[in-house]
Scaffold this active site. Structure first.
Site, PDB file in Angstrom:
ATOM      1  N   ASP A  72      69.792 -15.164  77.473  1.00 24.47           N
ATOM      2  CA  ASP A  72      71.100 -15.540  78.037  1.00 24.47           C
ATOM      3  C   ASP A  72      71.697 -16.750  77.329  1.00 24.47           C
ATOM      4  O   ASP A  72      72.916 -16.893  77.248  1.00 24.47           O
ATOM      5  CB  ASP A  72      70.981 -15.843  79.535  1.00 24.47           C
ATOM      6  CG  ASP A  72      71.043 -14.564  80.356  1.00 24.47           C
ATOM      7  OD1 ASP A  72      71.715 -13.621  79.920  1.00 24.47           O
ATOM      8  OD2 ASP A  72      70.409 -14.515  81.425  1.00 24.47           O
ATOM      9  N   THR A 193      74.778  -4.843  98.987  1.00 22.80           N
ATOM     10  CA  THR A 193      75.486  -6.129  98.895  1.00 22.80           C
ATOM     11  C   THR A 193      75.392  -6.884 100.224  1.00 22.80           C
ATOM     12  O   THR A 193      75.120  -8.092 100.253  1.00 22.80           O
ATOM     13  CB  THR A 193      76.969  -5.896  98.517  1.00 22.80           C
ATOM     14  OG1 THR A 193      77.004  -5.308  97.217  1.00 22.80           O
ATOM     15  CG2 THR A 193      77.758  -7.187  98.505  1.00 22.80           C
ATOM     16  N   CYS A 383      62.981 -13.126  58.340  1.00 26.39           N
ATOM     17  CA  CYS A 383      61.706 -13.724  58.725  1.00 26.39           C
ATOM     18  C   CYS A 383      60.539 -12.780  58.404  1.00 26.39           C
ATOM     19  O   CYS A 383      60.092 -12.732  57.276  1.00 26.39           O
ATOM     20  CB  CYS A 383      61.756 -14.153  60.194  1.00 26.39           C
ATOM     21  SG  CYS A 383      60.525 -15.416  60.554  1.00 26.39           S
ATOM     22  N   PHE A 386      61.527 -10.776  55.571  1.00 22.30           N
ATOM     23  CA  PHE A 386      61.400 -11.505  54.298  1.00 22.30           C
ATOM     24  C   PHE A 386      59.951 -11.394  53.831  1.00 22.30           C
ATOM     25  O   PHE A 386      59.657 -11.031  52.696  1.00 22.30           O
ATOM     26  CB  PHE A 386      61.796 -12.971  54.546  1.00 22.30           C
ATOM     27  CG  PHE A 386      61.384 -13.980  53.490  1.00 22.30           C
ATOM     28  CD1 PHE A 386      62.320 -14.475  52.579  1.00 22.30           C
ATOM     29  CD2 PHE A 386      60.083 -14.491  53.436  1.00 22.30           C
ATOM     30  CE1 PHE A 386      61.966 -15.435  51.620  1.00 22.30           C
ATOM     31  CE2 PHE A 386      59.721 -15.441  52.489  1.00 22.30           C
ATOM     32  CZ  PHE A 386      60.661 -15.913  51.578  1.00 22.30           C
ATOM     33  N   HIS A 509      66.464 -17.411  60.602  1.00 22.23           N
ATOM     34  CA  HIS A 509      67.080 -16.393  61.469  1.00 22.23           C
ATOM     35  C   HIS A 509      68.596 -16.569  61.494  1.00 22.23           C
ATOM     36  O   HIS A 509      69.123 -17.262  62.359  1.00 22.23           O
ATOM     37  CB  HIS A 509      66.523 -16.504  62.888  1.00 22.23           C
ATOM     38  CG  HIS A 509      65.124 -16.024  63.017  1.00 22.23           C
ATOM     39  ND1 HIS A 509      64.803 -14.712  63.302  1.00 22.23           N
ATOM     40  CD2 HIS A 509      63.955 -16.667  62.850  1.00 22.23           C
ATOM     41  CE1 HIS A 509      63.487 -14.576  63.320  1.00 22.23           C
ATOM     42  NE2 HIS A 509      62.943 -15.745  63.056  1.00 22.23           N
ATOM     43  N   GLU A 511      70.788 -14.583  62.465  1.00 22.25           N
ATOM     44  CA  GLU A 511      71.459 -13.933  63.602  1.00 22.25           C
ATOM     45  C   GLU A 511      71.850 -14.916  64.705  1.00 22.25           C
ATOM     46  O   GLU A 511      72.801 -14.684  65.446  1.00 22.25           O
ATOM     47  CB  GLU A 511      70.586 -12.803  64.172  1.00 22.25           C
ATOM     48  CG  GLU A 511      69.295 -13.221  64.899  1.00 22.25           C
ATOM     49  CD  GLU A 511      68.085 -13.370  63.973  1.00 22.25           C
ATOM     50  OE1 GLU A 511      68.286 -13.643  62.773  1.00 22.25           O
ATOM     51  OE2 GLU A 511      66.943 -13.222  64.458  1.00 22.25           O
TER      52      GLU A 511
HETATM   53  N1  GLN Z   1      55.089 -13.531  62.261  1.00 22.48           N
HETATM   54  C1  GLN Z   1      55.752 -14.224  61.189  1.00 22.48           C
HETATM   55  C2  GLN Z   1      55.432 -15.704  61.219  1.00 22.48           C
HETATM   56  O1  GLN Z   1      54.992 -16.225  62.208  1.00 22.48           O
HETATM   57  C3  GLN Z   1      57.256 -13.979  61.243  1.00 22.48           C
HETATM   58  C4  GLN Z   1      57.890 -14.558  62.454  1.00 22.48           C
HETATM   59  C5  GLN Z   1      59.257 -14.015  62.758  1.00 22.48           C
HETATM   60  O2  GLN Z   1      59.656 -12.967  62.257  1.00 22.48           O
HETATM   61  N2  GLN Z   1      59.991 -14.700  63.625  1.00 22.48           N
HETATM   62  O3  GLN Z   1      55.661 -16.387  60.240  1.00 22.48           O
END
Ligand code: GLN
Length: 532
Positions: A72, A193, A383, A386, A509, A511
């Protein structure tokens, strides 16, 4: 200045979209030039969302200051287009730990420590401190769970006390409930409700407004009946019926007079003309609705049984597509099922691999990354995405036998992804990853530089493993470019393959930084590449 509070409670059952309703109300008030923010209370016993499985509870949202929060918080950030600090996600564990710590230090001077007043005081202090420190006009506090849960009782009691102390001109309660339609004619049933409001009143809270989830707009006669049984006036019963996009919820609440109602209850006068803000917001919402060309994206991950596991990634793809007047279709593909072949991925315009943890499904993702590279399909790896792209390249291009991540195979002969050195002594799993925003330096003349048009960016992280620099030369020789690094070159943050149409891996990240109307740059570049 006295901050006004709006407390949002949930009734009938979970999953009604309380977060979206809270965000929408906050957005409405922000559009009328109020300084607003949101707090999420999660009454569960986890200290934070970091240790929770995303399949059960949705994505773990990471804040700038490194909080691992309920998803949230991500909704609030996207609706309000503002960063929310981790202090805005309050859990039972945080409250109790602090009270127990104070008790051990003798801070209660011999008193018997109790839920009322000590736990409730701690809850009230946190809420009031946020309001004061951030100098807010209005603070919305959403209490997770459903009224009647044992866990949320101390929180609801604390909110009740704030209302008693600050008065009704400063505190409003909004209760979110459900009106189901059972038969073919769709008669709207009000009993759930009624019961849920009774439950709330039993603990001393009379809601001022009801936000009622329903499929079709709430009929006048349904509102009348609800009003009669709940002691909430008809005009304060708001219909939150289904709409095409969550970003349309502020508009339907506005059309029913929500802003006027809230301002009247708060005795606020002199509303500022906010039409310019509205125009901007509406054009963003419109852009997200455009029925245009579709870009087909395969998202290959391991948490596929709950769409909310990747909510920020989904949203970021939509923001990116909207900004180039495209529509995006996202197919969530279970990496566990991709073990045999990756051919079904060939039909997609782009392949995205989001974050993840652990061994399950990892071989499927490694194959996916390799397939995208071989077939020249735009690839964005985030992450874990990658890291597994590094492994795929190591195995298939750099000739590194059984290259792997120490997370997946601790005994691998080629740990191309290894534990962060500072993680070696860490034994607690909670809150101990490399978390939050860090500065990243970008190389000139790289794809990353073209994407961000800057040599420095700040991005949020959540990982324990990273590229093992021992292998750097081997990778560079074979054509991989590491175009982003942090901590004075200690860590590799971005990888790319210049000979490929679009192959980008990011250790951070992206996103979490994407907002409607303001897509995160790497997502925009990825979707653009996929659509060309
Ligand atoms: N598991 C991997 C790490 O800890 C990637 C983590 C992830 O994708 N947020 O580095």
């Amino acid at each position: 200045m006295q901050t006004k509070f709006i407390f949002i409670t949930g009734g009938v059952m979970s999953g009604l979209g309380k977060g979206v309703i809270s965000s929408s109300i906050a957005k409405l008030l922000q559009l009328t030039d109020q300084k607003v923010s949101c707090v999420k209370i999660d009454p569960y016993l986890n200290y934070d969302a970091g240790t929770m499985n995303p399949i059960a509870h949705g994505e773990v949202f990471v804040t700038e200051d490194g909080g691992e929060c309920d998803m949230d918080i991500g909704n609030y950030e996207r609706f309000l287009n503002q960063d929310i600090p981790k202090s805005h996600n309050i859990t039972t564990a945080q409250i109790y730990s602090r009270v127990i710590e104070a008790e051990r230090k003798g801070e209660y001077l011999g008193a018997c420590v109790q839920i009322i007043p000590h736990i409730t005081d701690e809850i009230k202090n946190r809420i009031r401190n946020i309001a004061q420190d951030e100098n807010l006009d209005i603070l919305l506090v959403e209490c997770g769970g459903t009224v009647g849960d044992i866990e949320s009782l101390p929180f609801l009691e604390a909110l009740r006390q704030i209302r008693a102390e600050d008065g009704q001109e400063n505190v409003i309660f909004i209760h979110v409930t459900l009106v189901p339609s059972l038969d073919v004619v769709g008669e709207q049933k009000t009993k759930p409700t009624q019961h849920s409001v009774q439950e709330l009143r039993r603990i001393g809270i009379q809601p001022d407004l009801l936000a009622v989830r329903c499929v079709q707009p709430l009929l006048e006669k349904t509102k009348k009946k609800i009003s009669m049984f709940t002691n909430v006036s008809i005009k304060d019963v708001f219909s939150c019926h289904d709409v095409k996009s969550i970003f349309m919820v502020p508009q339907i609440l506005y059309d029913q007079g929500l802003v006027d109602t809230v301002f009247k209850k708060f005795a606020k006068v002199g509303l500022i003309n906010a039409s310019a803000n509205w125009d901007k917001w509406n054009s963003i919402v419109d852009s997200l609705q455009k029925p245009a060309d579709i870009v087909k994206i395969a998202m290959v991950g391991k948490y596929v049984t709950l769409a909310d596991s990747y909510v920020s990634v989904n949203q970021a793809l939509k923001h990116a597509a909207a900004s180039i007047s495209k529509n995006v279709s996202i197919d969530l593909i279970d990496s566990d099922t991709l073990n045999g072949d990756s051919k079904k991925l060939a039909e997609y315009d782009g392949i995205l691999v989001p974050g993840g943890f652990g061994i399950r499904g990892s071989e499927g993702i490694i194959k996916t990354a390799n397939f995208a590279r071989e077939k020249n399909i735009p690839y964005l790896g985030i992450c874990f995405g990658f890291q597994l792209a590094v492994i795929a390249f190591g195995r298939h291009v750099s000739g590194l036998n059984n290259a792997n991540s120490a997370e997946i195979d601790p005994k691998t002969e080629n740990p191309v992804i290894d534990l962060l050195p500072e993680q070696k002594s860490v034994s607690n799993m909670g809150g101990s990853l490399r978390l939050g925003a860090n500065e990243i330096k970008i190389k000139d003349n790289s794809l990353a530089f073209k994407i961000y048009n800057s040599s420095i960016i700040n991005k949020r992280h959540r990982h324990r493993y990273e590229f093992n620099k021992k292998y750097l030369d081997t990778y560079i020789e074979k054509g991989m470019v590491f175009s982003g690094e942090s901590d004075n070159g200690k860590r590799m943050e971005i990888l790319e393959i210049p000979s490929h149409k679009f192959f980008l891996g990011v250790q951070y990240h992206p996103e979490f930084n994407s907002r409607p109307g303001f897509p995160e740059e790497s997502f925009k570049a990825f979707v653009s590449a996929a659509s060309s």
